[in-house]
Design a protein around this motif. Structure first.
Motif, PDB file in Angstrom:
ATOM      1  N   ILE A 176       0.737  -1.253  -0.098  1.00 20.36           N
ATOM      2  CA  ILE A 176      -0.088   0.136  -0.001  1.00 20.36           C
ATOM      3  C   ILE A 176       0.811   1.237  -0.209  1.00 20.36           C
ATOM      4  O   ILE A 176       1.839   1.390   0.753  1.00 20.36           O
ATOM      5  CB  ILE A 176      -1.006   0.088   1.274  1.00 20.36           C
ATOM      6  CG1 ILE A 176      -1.651  -1.140   1.362  1.00 20.36           C
ATOM      7  CG2 ILE A 176      -1.773   1.385   1.208  1.00 20.36           C
ATOM      8  CD1 ILE A 176      -2.120  -1.341   2.818  1.00 20.36           C
ATOM      9  N   HIS A 178       1.433   5.017   1.148  1.00 18.71           N
ATOM     10  CA  HIS A 178       0.503   5.952   2.047  1.00 18.71           C
ATOM     11  C   HIS A 178       0.864   7.240   1.477  1.00 18.71           C
ATOM     12  O   HIS A 178       2.278   7.892   1.384  1.00 18.71           O
ATOM     13  CB  HIS A 178       1.208   5.624   3.417  1.00 18.71           C
ATOM     14  CG  HIS A 178       0.547   4.562   4.047  1.00 18.71           C
ATOM     15  ND1 HIS A 178      -0.682   4.210   4.465  1.00 18.71           N
ATOM     16  CD2 HIS A 178       1.353   3.252   4.505  1.00 18.71           C
ATOM     17  CE1 HIS A 178      -0.702   3.042   5.025  1.00 18.71           C
ATOM     18  NE2 HIS A 178       0.484   2.354   4.810  1.00 18.71           N
ATOM     19  N   THR A 192      -6.460  12.041   7.134  1.00 17.99           N
ATOM     20  CA  THR A 192      -6.865  11.268   8.333  1.00 17.99           C
ATOM     21  C   THR A 192      -5.440  10.133   8.526  1.00 17.99           C
ATOM     22  O   THR A 192      -4.389  10.275   7.915  1.00 17.99           O
ATOM     23  CB  THR A 192      -7.838  10.329   8.178  1.00 17.99           C
ATOM     24  OG1 THR A 192      -7.672   9.466   6.819  1.00 17.99           O
ATOM     25  CG2 THR A 192      -9.247  10.847   7.846  1.00 17.99           C
ATOM     26  N   VAL A 193      -5.338   9.583   9.663  1.00 21.08           N
ATOM     27  CA  VAL A 193      -4.164   8.606   9.951  1.00 21.08           C
ATOM     28  C   VAL A 193      -3.977   7.539   8.551  1.00 21.08           C
ATOM     29  O   VAL A 193      -2.706   7.252   8.352  1.00 21.08           O
ATOM     30  CB  VAL A 193      -4.558   7.563  11.241  1.00 21.08           C
ATOM     31  CG1 VAL A 193      -3.409   6.808  11.361  1.00 21.08           C
ATOM     32  CG2 VAL A 193      -4.796   8.432  12.276  1.00 21.08           C
ATOM     33  N   ASP A 194      -4.950   7.115   7.848  1.00 15.10           N
ATOM     34  CA  ASP A 194      -4.641   6.247   6.976  1.00 15.10           C
ATOM     35  C   ASP A 194      -4.278   7.087   5.528  1.00 15.10           C
ATOM     36  O   ASP A 194      -4.159   6.500   4.590  1.00 15.10           O
ATOM     37  CB  ASP A 194      -6.223   5.619   6.476  1.00 15.10           C
ATOM     38  CG  ASP A 194      -6.526   4.812   7.751  1.00 15.10           C
ATOM     39  OD1 ASP A 194      -5.604   4.133   8.556  1.00 15.10           O
ATOM     40  OD2 ASP A 194      -7.733   4.692   7.953  1.00 15.10           O
ATOM     41  N   GLY A 195      -4.196   8.361   5.655  1.00 12.76           N
ATOM     42  CA  GLY A 195      -3.800   9.115   4.344  1.00 12.76           C
ATOM     43  C   GLY A 195      -4.721   9.568   3.696  1.00 12.76           C
ATOM     44  O   GLY A 195      -4.712   9.920   2.456  1.00 12.76           O
ATOM     45  N   GLU A 196      -6.153   9.217   3.838  1.00 12.62           N
ATOM     46  CA  GLU A 196      -7.387   9.860   3.335  1.00 12.62           C
ATOM     47  C   GLU A 196      -7.422  10.982   3.762  1.00 12.62           C
ATOM     48  O   GLU A 196      -7.525  11.448   4.743  1.00 12.62           O
ATOM     49  CB  GLU A 196      -8.621   9.069   3.668  1.00 12.62           C
ATOM     50  CG  GLU A 196      -8.325   7.538   3.174  1.00 12.62           C
ATOM     51  CD  GLU A 196      -8.228   7.336   1.537  1.00 12.62           C
ATOM     52  OE1 GLU A 196      -8.879   8.044   0.974  1.00 12.62           O
ATOM     53  OE2 GLU A 196      -7.364   6.774   1.159  1.00 12.62           O
TER      54      GLU A 196
END
Length: 281
Positions: A176, A178, A192-196
Motif C-alpha cells: 500500500i 501511504h 486522516t491516519v490512513d492518508g485519506e
C-alpha cells in the motif's frame, strides 16, 4: 536556514524560470537572502552538445545578470568541491546574495535506461569509458596517503551496499502506498491516519460590517492632507466612497476589503503581477 537549488547544466542555461528567479533574488519581500545554486554540469544535458544548446561559453553565464560569483570546480576532486562549497556557504551567510557552484563532471552512462550515448556522442563516450571513477580515484589517493586502509575503505563500501540492498528488499513488502509519507510534513489537520483526505470544512472567515466599512472608507480616502490628487483618481475614490456608504461592493473594493482585513490582523501582504502598483484591475 540554507536555501539550495540543484540544477542540470542544460536546464540552467535553457529554462526561463532560472533567469526569472535570479531577477527575483534581491527584490523586497521576495528575497531568500541568498540562494546557493549547485549545477551538476555533465557537459551534455540530455543528448545535445553544448555548442548546439546555448550561445554562452558556460551554462552558468546566466547568473552574471546579478553579478553572482560563479565557481567552476572539477567534480573529480572531492576536496576541491568541499572547499568551494564552504566558500559558497560563507559568501551567502556574509553577503546574503546568490552564489553558483558549477560542478564540472561527466555522465558515465546514458540519460536513462533507454538512452545509448554512443549513438550521438561516440568520441566523448570513448573518453568517458577510459576515466577512472571518482570514488576509486579518491580512495586510491587516501590509501596511498595512509589516511585510510584498504580494509576500512572496503568495509565502508560493504556497509553502503548493505543499506541499499536492505532498503530494496523492504520495498518489495510494501503493498500500500501511504500518501502522507510522501509529504514534506504530515499536515495533521489535512489527512486522516490512513492518508485519506479529511472532509473539507473551512472555518468561518467573515468580519464585521463595521470593519468592512472602515476598510472601505480608508480605501477611498487620500492618506496625506492637502495632497493634490489627479482628477481621474478623485472620481474613482469618490465612487468607491459612495459604494461603501450604499453597502455595495464591486470587484476592486472586494479585493481591498480582503487585503485590508488580512493587514488589520498584522499579516504582511505582498502583491505580485504586472499591474498591482497601479491597481489597474
Amino acid at each position: 536556514v540554507m536555501s539550495i537549488l540543484l540544477h542540470g547544466d542544460a536546464a540552467f542555461a535553457g529554462q526561463g524560470v532560472v533567469y526569472e528567479t535570479f531577477h527575483l533574488s534581491d527584490l523586497p519581500s521576495y528575497t531568500t537572502n541568498g540562494t546557493i545554486h549547485v549545477v551538476v554540469n555533465n557537459q551534455i544535458g540530455f543528448t545535445t552538445d553544448p555548442r548546439m544548446a546555448r550561445s554562452s561559453p558556460y551554462p552558468t553565464d546566466v547568473a552574471r545578470v546579478v553579478n553572482a560569483p560563479i565557481f567552476h570546480v572539477n567534480a573529480d576532486d572531492p576536496e576541491a568541491v568541499m572547499y568551494v562549497c564552504n566558500v559558497a556557504a560563507e559568501w551567502r551567510n556574509t553577503f546574503n546574495k546568490d552564489v553558483v557552484v558549477d560542478l564540472v563532471c561527466y555522465r558515465r552512462r546514458g540519460h536513462n535506461e533507454m538512452d545509448e550515448p554512443m549513438f550521438t556522442q561516440p568520441l566523448m563516450y570513448k573518453q568517458i569509458h577510459k576515466q577512472v571513477p571518482v570514488l576509486k580515484k579518491y580512495a586510491d589517493k587516501l590509501i596511498a596517503d595512509g589516511t585510510v586502509t584498504l580494509q576500512e575503505f572496503e568495509e565502508e563500501i560493504a556497509k553502503y551496499d548493505r543499506i541499499c540492498e536492505e532498503a530494496y528488499a523492504r520495498s518489495k513488502d510494501n503493498k500500500i502506498l501511504h500518501i502522507k509519507h510522501w509529504l514534506d510534513s504530515p499536515w495533521p489537520g489535512f489527512f486522516t491516519v490512513d492518508g485519506e483526505p479529511k472532509s473539507m470544512s473551512c472555518p468561518p472567515t467573515g468580519i464585521s460590517e463595521e470593519l468592512l466599512t472602515h476598510i472601505g472608507n480608508v480605501a477611498s480616502s487620500v492618506p496625506v492632507k492637502d495632497f493634490k490628487i489627479h482628477s481621474g483618481l478623485s472620481r474613482i475614490l469618490k465612487a468607491r466612497s459612495e459604494m461603501t456608504k450604499n453597502r455595495v461592493v464591486d470587484w476592486a473594493l472586494a479585493e481591498y476589503m480582503a487585503f485590508g482585513s488580512v493587514l488589520k490582523e498584522g499579516i504582511h501582504v505582498r502583491l505580485s503581477g504586472q499591474d498591482v502598483e497601479r491597481g489597474t484591475f
